[in-house]
Design a protein around this motif. Structure first.
Motif, PDB file in Angstrom:
ATOM      1  N   ALA A  59      15.334   1.495   0.797  1.00  0.00           N
ATOM      2  CA  ALA A  59      14.948   0.181   0.276  1.00  0.00           C
ATOM      3  C   ALA A  59      14.850  -0.842   1.397  1.00  0.00           C
ATOM      4  N   ASN A  60      15.705  -0.714   2.401  1.00  0.00           N
ATOM      5  CA  ASN A  60      15.613  -1.619   3.549  1.00  0.00           C
ATOM      6  C   ASN A  60      14.288  -1.437   4.286  1.00  0.00           C
ATOM      7  N   VAL A  61      13.846  -0.182   4.408  1.00  0.00           N
ATOM      8  CA  VAL A  61      12.561   0.066   5.065  1.00  0.00           C
ATOM      9  C   VAL A  61      11.429  -0.556   4.256  1.00  0.00           C
ATOM     10  N   THR A  62      11.452  -0.413   2.937  1.00  0.00           N
ATOM     11  CA  THR A  62      10.386  -1.006   2.127  1.00  0.00           C
ATOM     12  C   THR A  62      10.411  -2.529   2.223  1.00  0.00           C
ATOM     13  N   ALA A  63      11.613  -3.101   2.328  1.00  0.00           N
ATOM     14  CA  ALA A  63      11.691  -4.555   2.489  1.00  0.00           C
ATOM     15  C   ALA A  63      11.126  -4.982   3.843  1.00  0.00           C
ATOM     16  N   ILE A  64      11.399  -4.201   4.900  1.00  0.00           N
ATOM     17  CA  ILE A  64      10.799  -4.487   6.206  1.00  0.00           C
ATOM     18  C   ILE A  64       9.277  -4.405   6.104  1.00  0.00           C
ATOM     19  N   LEU A  65       8.789  -3.406   5.375  1.00  0.00           N
ATOM     20  CA  LEU A  65       7.347  -3.268   5.187  1.00  0.00           C
ATOM     21  C   LEU A  65       6.764  -4.486   4.482  1.00  0.00           C
ATOM     22  N   SER A  66       7.464  -4.978   3.463  1.00  0.00           N
ATOM     23  CA  SER A  66       6.949  -6.146   2.744  1.00  0.00           C
ATOM     24  C   SER A  66       6.900  -7.356   3.653  1.00  0.00           C
ATOM     25  N   GLN A  67       7.945  -7.540   4.481  1.00  0.00           N
ATOM     26  CA  GLN A  67       7.953  -8.652   5.430  1.00  0.00           C
ATOM     27  C   GLN A  67       6.796  -8.517   6.420  1.00  0.00           C
ATOM     28  N   GLY A  68       6.666  -7.325   7.006  1.00  0.00           N
ATOM     29  CA  GLY A  68       5.627  -7.127   8.009  1.00  0.00           C
ATOM     30  C   GLY A  68       4.232  -7.227   7.432  1.00  0.00           C
ATOM     31  N   TYR A  69       4.022  -6.604   6.277  1.00  0.00           N
ATOM     32  CA  TYR A  69       2.706  -6.631   5.644  1.00  0.00           C
ATOM     33  C   TYR A  69       2.305  -8.051   5.271  1.00  0.00           C
TER      34      TYR A  69
END
Length: 490
Positions: free
Chosen positions: A316-326
């Protein structure tokens, strides 16, 4: 929590962008009503998915450091209630009314170049900081998994955790480099499982403790010599936590079909769901007397289930990083000028995640100072929200000239001084100074007046009042800003 475009449960894109005149992921043109994709309940689902993320655990643990269960829940309701009201109004209402990208809308307030400065600040600096927090939490969690599975004793704050955090950043960059389709594929399934974990933590805590026992638990920082000050510090953490959503909500509201669908889902998600998830974090932190969320799962659920839960949290932390970056890449591509618009996704990923890759090697300065991190964000975001609020609702009476938002500097009434509204930035600076005088963001030492005012709320008010006065005294007499013009029909 930076500017967002098409985000869904767990921080990932919910669905493909509307097609027709353009691809909304790479343009800043207004969306027509027919191109909006979310109704009330769809926007609510997105909001809940964003709110029930791993940062809710960090928020709850940070509040539990200062106060017990009842005071923590009260502080979260008060703090989030204040700031969510303003962030649900200031960025959301102009975005849904005109279908404009949030950072395009603030060209009316800060000028074209000024809006770009704001966008870069919140889409790169704050995004990098949030990504670093999440990556460090990823490293802590996987170190805990390795220690329990293989019987080793790696430090949760050592080099191994930082290297694992770096791996999270690199993996996120590799996914982002492939563009938005890969982000959507990775993010879609995480949030429902994370919600189950939140519910599971709640059940496990109450299977061990009664409500009266939980009420009797002391804060993680120990009994306070000044309970009132501790309570105000807890409120401030939550006001700052609510203002941290300012860069997100306008672009989410842009995709909604009505003002009702833009405004009220923020109360279901960013307010109610955030408070509920953070409250579970408070209960877990106090019951275990542990502040780090990665250390909760195994003591609560046992080794097998705890390791599984930790792995899900790490993902979930990786997906949150993805949302921030995207979200940041979308903002930069859409409104960052010709150079950034032509930049390849891999290069934009380096721009966004490169600073986070450095920050993961300083975990004590980032992850272990979550409250101070929120404070640094609020120094900027509370005044920004105050300036935008008074500009749109009071000075402009909810009217923008949409055509002028896209006109070149020199032709647009929003040109100000070579594309920068200097008095608006002076107002933001005045709000930031007010914050630092009331609560030192480095030492987190409060001034005497803080115990009656908080810091974020006065920063908001001072910036708003200063912007109103400077606009009336300096900007309007010079005929700048288009404050006397009527809006174009969009």
């Amino acid at each position: 929590m930076t500017g967002t475009e098409h985000l869904g449960m767990g921080g990932g894109p919910l669905m493909s962008p509307p097609q027709g005149r353009f691809d909304a992921t790479v343009t800043d043109l207004p969306l027509m009503r027919s191109e909006r994709i979310w109704n009330f309940w769809q926007h609510s689902a997105v909001n809940v998915g964003l709110a029930v993320a791993t940062w809710a655990f960090l928020q709850g643990a940070a509040v539990a450091y200062y106060v017990g269960v009842k005071q923590a829940i009260a502080a979260m309701i008060i703090g989030y209630g204040i700031s969510v009201l303003f962030v649900a109004l200031a960025p959301c209402m102009p975005s849904v009314k005109y279908g404009i990208e949030q950072f395009v809308g603030i060209r009316s307030t800060f000028g074209e170049r000024g809006a770009r400065i704001v966008m870069v600040a919140v889409s790169t600096i704050l995004a990098a900081a949030w990504s670093a927090v999440l990556a460090i939490m990823f490293g802590h969690g996987l170190v805990t998994v390795v220690n329990n599975v293989f019987g080793v004793s790696l430090s949760e704050t050592g080099v191994a955790a930082s290297l694992l955090g770096l791996i999270a950043i690199v993996v996120s960059w590799a996914i982002l480099a492939r563009g938005p389709v890969s982000v959507e594929a990775v993010c879609r399934a995480i949030a429902p499982v994370l919600i189950l974990i939140v519910v599971g933590i709640l059940v496990l805590v109450f299977s061990r403790h009664s409500w009266s026992e939980l009420e009797a638990l002391v804060p993680l920082g120990g009994p306070s010599d000044d309970p009132h000050l501790s309570f105000i510090l807890a409120i401030e953490l939550n006001i700052a936590g609510g203002f941290a959503w300012w860069p997100n909500l306008g672009n989410l509201a842009r995709l909604t079909k009505t003002s009702r669908a833009a405004f009220w889902p923020n109360w279901i998600g960013v307010f109610a769901a955030s408070v509920a998830a953070a409250a579970v974090g408070v209960l877990a932190a106090l019951s275990l007397q542990v502040e780090d969320p990665t250390q909760w799962m195994i003591p609560l659920a046992g080794v097998v289930l705890g390791v599984i839960a930790l792995i899900v949290v790490c993902l979930a932390n990786v997906t949150a990083i993805l949302s921030q970056g995207y979200a940041s890449m979308v903002a930069l591509k859409g409104g960052g000028g010709a150079v950034l618009r032509k930049a390849a996704w891999p290069l934009l990923g380096v721009v966004i995640l490169g600073p986070a890759a450095v920050l993961v090697f300083f975990p004590e300065a980032v992850y272990e100072n979550y409250g101070r991190f929120l404070s640094w964000g609020a120094i900027l975001l509370a005044p920004l929200c105050g300036v935008q609020f008074v500009d749109y609702f009071i000075l402009r009476r909810q009217h923008l000239n949409v055509r002028a938002l896209y006109q070149p500097i020199g032709q647009s009434p929003y040109s100000y001084w070579r594309g920068v509204n200097v008095p608006a930035f002076v107002a933001v600076a005045a709000g930031a100074l007010t914050y630092t005088l009331l609560l030192n963001p480095v030492s987190y030492e409060p001034a005497a007046a803080f115990r009656y005012t908080t810091a974020s709320l006065p920063a908001f008010v001072v910036a708003a009042v200063m912007h109103y006065l400077l606009t009336r005294l300096i900007v309007q007499p010079r005929g700048m800003g288009g404050y006397k013009t009527q809006p174009s029909r969009a």
